[in-house]
Design a protein around this motif. Structure first.
Motif, mmCIF file in Angstrom:
data_model
loop_
_atom_site.group_PDB
_atom_site.id
_atom_site.type_symbol
_atom_site.label_atom_id
_atom_site.label_comp_id
_atom_site.label_asym_id
_atom_site.label_seq_id
_atom_site.Cartn_x
_atom_site.Cartn_y
_atom_site.Cartn_z
ATOM 1 N N SER A 145 0.858 4.227 -2.775
ATOM 2 C CA SER A 145 0.657 5.608 -2.309
ATOM 3 C C SER A 145 1.765 6.505 -2.838
ATOM 4 C CB SER A 145 0.641 5.657 -0.779
ATOM 5 O OG SER A 145 -0.446 4.937 -0.259
ATOM 6 N N ILE A 154 -6.894 2.595 -3.256
ATOM 7 C CA ILE A 154 -6.072 1.379 -3.232
ATOM 8 C C ILE A 154 -6.923 0.150 -2.909
ATOM 9 C CG2 ILE A 154 -4.187 0.213 -2.011
ATOM 10 C CD1 ILE A 154 -2.827 2.972 -1.790
ATOM 11 N N THR A 185 -9.215 7.184 4.320
ATOM 12 C CA THR A 185 -8.598 8.244 3.526
ATOM 13 C C THR A 185 -8.922 8.034 2.057
ATOM 14 O OG1 THR A 185 -6.552 6.996 3.208
ATOM 15 C CG2 THR A 185 -6.689 8.409 5.172
ATOM 16 N N ARG A 196 0.840 -1.199 0.000
ATOM 17 C CA ARG A 196 0.000 0.000 0.000
ATOM 18 C C ARG A 196 0.878 1.252 0.000
ATOM 19 N NH1 ARG A 196 -5.302 -1.288 1.238
ATOM 20 N NH2 ARG A 196 -5.779 0.867 1.833
ATOM 21 N N GLU A 197 1.994 1.180 0.715
ATOM 22 C CA GLU A 197 2.914 2.324 0.756
ATOM 23 C C GLU A 197 3.516 2.586 -0.626
ATOM 24 O OE1 GLU A 197 2.928 -0.220 2.890
ATOM 25 O OE2 GLU A 197 2.082 0.842 4.616
ATOM 26 N N ILE A 244 -6.831 8.123 -0.454
ATOM 27 C CA ILE A 244 -5.830 7.266 -1.110
ATOM 28 C C ILE A 244 -6.060 5.807 -0.715
ATOM 29 C CG2 ILE A 244 -3.947 7.294 0.621
ATOM 30 C CD1 ILE A 244 -2.075 7.866 -1.848
ATOM 31 N N GLY A 245 -6.506 5.566 0.527
ATOM 32 C CA GLY A 245 -6.831 4.208 0.953
ATOM 33 C C GLY A 245 -8.048 3.675 0.229
ATOM 34 N N PHE A 254 -0.490 14.534 -3.318
ATOM 35 C CA PHE A 254 -1.803 13.902 -3.465
ATOM 36 C C PHE A 254 -2.797 14.515 -2.473
ATOM 37 C CE2 PHE A 254 -4.995 10.728 -2.504
ATOM 38 C CZ PHE A 254 -5.286 10.141 -3.715
ATOM 39 N N SER A 255 -2.362 14.705 -1.247
ATOM 40 C CA SER A 255 -3.251 15.204 -0.182
ATOM 41 C C SER A 255 -3.699 16.639 -0.410
ATOM 42 C CB SER A 255 -2.565 15.090 1.180
ATOM 43 O OG SER A 255 -1.354 15.834 1.184
ATOM 44 N N ALA A 284 -4.389 1.713 -9.787
ATOM 45 C CA ALA A 284 -4.396 2.947 -8.992
ATOM 46 C C ALA A 284 -4.360 4.179 -9.886
ATOM 47 C CB ALA A 284 -3.204 2.949 -8.029
ATOM 48 N N ASP A 286 1.465 9.739 -5.279
ATOM 49 C CA ASP A 286 1.990 11.001 -4.754
ATOM 50 C C ASP A 286 3.010 11.610 -5.717
ATOM 51 O OD1 ASP A 286 1.473 12.682 -2.639
ATOM 52 O OD2 ASP A 286 3.143 11.979 -1.420
#
Length: 552
Positions: free
Chosen positions: A322, A364, A358, A318-319, A360-361, A344-345, A374, A326
């Motif tokens: 992300s 994913i 979130t 997941r990292e 992004i979560g 991204f945020s 993604a 990003d």
């Protein structure tokens, strides 16, 4: 962000095809820790294995752009269509003669020639003659290696030819060798498909036996000596590395059976060329295609575990995903709008109200843990939020409806060779709860799906079982049909399973790639992947998610 800008129509975080996405890959490539295993010549890991969109081509592109000596071999350039339609191949196929050794010889020749071109920059006949003189000096004091001279004497002046011309030359020579061997007993045999069909049963048996001896008698010793010669003299500089990169094997460059045999031969020759330490043949291969290759070419004594050491199975955390999103947001905003370090945020919404989820979560969770998924979902989000300064949760829900439909269609296309009836099979999930048990799959639904599958005029696991379901004496029950369907849907990633109450849910792209019929039968609970919720109208428990938004 200061002075926020509106999202332009058509803004994307990248293309879904690695070839079209090169400009982004140059600056946004993320190493998940597996690149070194692939690029290190002392490592046996030489087959990049992953599902569609997992980043196999991106890894090849990275190796190609960073290595000093590499070449890309495209199977579309090898004229396999010419090979499978040649008289000699059709003749042997009709007789049922195995050509595995011949395919291995073809690959060994193609790969050796490509390595020589890479090492000596061979572009014409004159440069080939210069190499020939150098080879003669290598073997002056080594009588064993002189056997390699026979090979170079026969083919050395043709090394500069294109790969497809090399293959045609090899096939023509093989045909002449076969004719010479047949000349004594069968001088008038027509070596063609029609010629094979016209043989009597007695002649077919005799000629098949003789043909099998001819194929088995192909001299491979000369090529073994050539490998040793190259290892000791051409590729003995420990400071230099040479890579041949092979991609696009999943494309339609040959009929399925021929393609499977040819890919199996490539895998065997990749192992063989490990004897040249400064050379590495790296192949990108889809997981479902490898499964198909092993199924089609499996013979007695086959042990799949022997190939595990050569496989580098691409996986992403997941990292990792992300970080990919990003970095791409930063780069695309730098190119389009501002030099500020946009993340991204800054563009996507905060945590959803009443949940800790979130954005992004959320994205994913609706992927098969692959970069392409993604990126595709994020692209849909930008499309849904065009002319806005930021992406809202409403835009994400709109994007999800479009993304979900595309994922449903993509699964059918991705797995067509393995499960040609997947488009109909997956409809068994439509309208079900997101988590369900086998008992919720009604007889009416089984009847509808099996009826649709029975109309297919192509072979496939679910299609075969569907056709047997209502035939007398086949022993196929509704329960067995459901098990076959669950095995298929699990394999492609559409569902996860809990085998027993005490177990966790397992997924093909995270845990074991396939389940047995017994495991499918014992499945305690079944969960539909979130990427398909919208497209298959999956019923969600109250409070699991906000209201659905129709696609626009």
């Amino acid at each position: 962000m200061s002075n926020p800008v509106k999202i332009k129509k058509g803004l994307k975080l990248g293309e879904l095809d690695a070839e079209a996405d090169r400009s982004m890959l140059e600056v946004c490539f993320i190493d998940n820790g597996q690149l070194n295993n692939i690029i290190e010549v002392t490592s046996p890991r030489s087959i990049i294995l992953g599902r569609t969109g997992s980043g196999k081509s991106a890894f090849l592109y990275k190796i190609s752009s960073e290595s000093e000596k590499s070449s890309v071999l495209d199977p579309n350039d090898i004229s396999i269509r010419f090979l499978e339609h040649s008289n000699i191949i059709q003749f042997f196929n009709e007789l049922g003669v195995k050509l595995d050794l011949f395919y291995k010889i073809l690959w060994r020749h193609i790969l050796i020639v490509d390595l020589l071109k890479l090492r000596y920059n061979l572009r014409n006949e004159s440069e080939c003659k210069t190499l020939w003189g150098q080879i003669q000096r290598w073997v002056q004091k080594d009588s064993v290696k002189r056997r390699a001279l026979e090979y170079f004497s026969e083919w050395g002046d043709k090394f500069w030819l294109e790969t497809d011309e090399q293959l045609k030359e090899l096939t023509e020579k093989f045909t002449n060798d076969v004719k010479a061997n047949f000349k004594g007993k069968y001088p008038n045999v027509d070596i063609s498909l029609e010629g094979a069909k016209g043989l009597t049963e007695e002649m077919r048996t005799e000629i098949k036996s003789l043909a099998t001896q001819v194929v088995s008698g192909i001299q491979i010793k000369r090529l073994n000596e050539v490998q040793k010669l190259l290892r000791d003299h051409a590729f003995n500089d420990r400071q230099k590395r040479y890579y041949i990169l092979i991609d696009q094997l999943d494309e339609d460059w040959a009929e399925t059976k021929t393609r499977c045999r040819f890919i199996r031969a490539l895998i065997e020759e990749t192992k063989s060329l490990r004897h040249i330490p400064q050379v590495k043949i790296i192949t990108a291969l889809r997981r479902d295609l490898l499964d198909l290759v092993f199924n089609e070419t499996r013979d007695s004594g086959f042990q799949q575990e022997k190939y595990e050491a050569y496989l580098e199975v691409i996986s992403w955390s997941r990292e990792d995903l992300s970080l990919i999103l990003d970095n791409r947001v930063t780069e695309i905003y730098r190119r389009q709008y501002t030099k500020d370090n946009v993340k991204f945020s800054h563009i996507f919404p905060d945590t959803r109200k009443k949940t800790s989820e979130t954005s992004i979560g959320y994205i994913i969770d609706r992927t098969l843990m692959r970069p392409r998924d993604a990126i595709q979902f994020a692209n849909e989000c930008f499309s849904a939020a065009s002319d806005c300064t930021n992406i809202s949760w409403r835009s994400i829900y709109i994007a999800e409806a479009n993304y979900s439909l595309k994922r449903l269609n993509s699964l059918s296309e991705e797995w067509y060779e393995f499960y040609p009836g997947l488009k109909s099979t997956i409809e068994i999930l439509r309208g079900l709860p997101d988590t369900f048990t086998r008992s919720l799959i009604t007889s009416d639904k089984i009847s509808d799906i099996s009826s649709d599958l029975s109309d297919y005029d192509i072979e496939g696991p679910c299609i075969t079982v569907a056709k047997k379901l209502y035939e007398n004496g086949t022993g196929v029950t509704e329960a067995k049909f459901v098990s076959e369907v669950l095995m298929c849907l699990y394999h492609v990633g559409a569902i996860g399973l809990k085998i027993s109450k005490s177990d966790s849910f397992i997924w093909s792209y995270i845990n074991q790639p396939r389940i047995s019929q017994g495991e499918a039968k014992r499945a305690n609970q079944i969960v539909v992947h979130k990427m398909l919720h919208q497209s298959l109208e999956i019923k969600l428990k109250k409070g699991k998610k906000g209201k659905k938004v129709k696609r626009r």
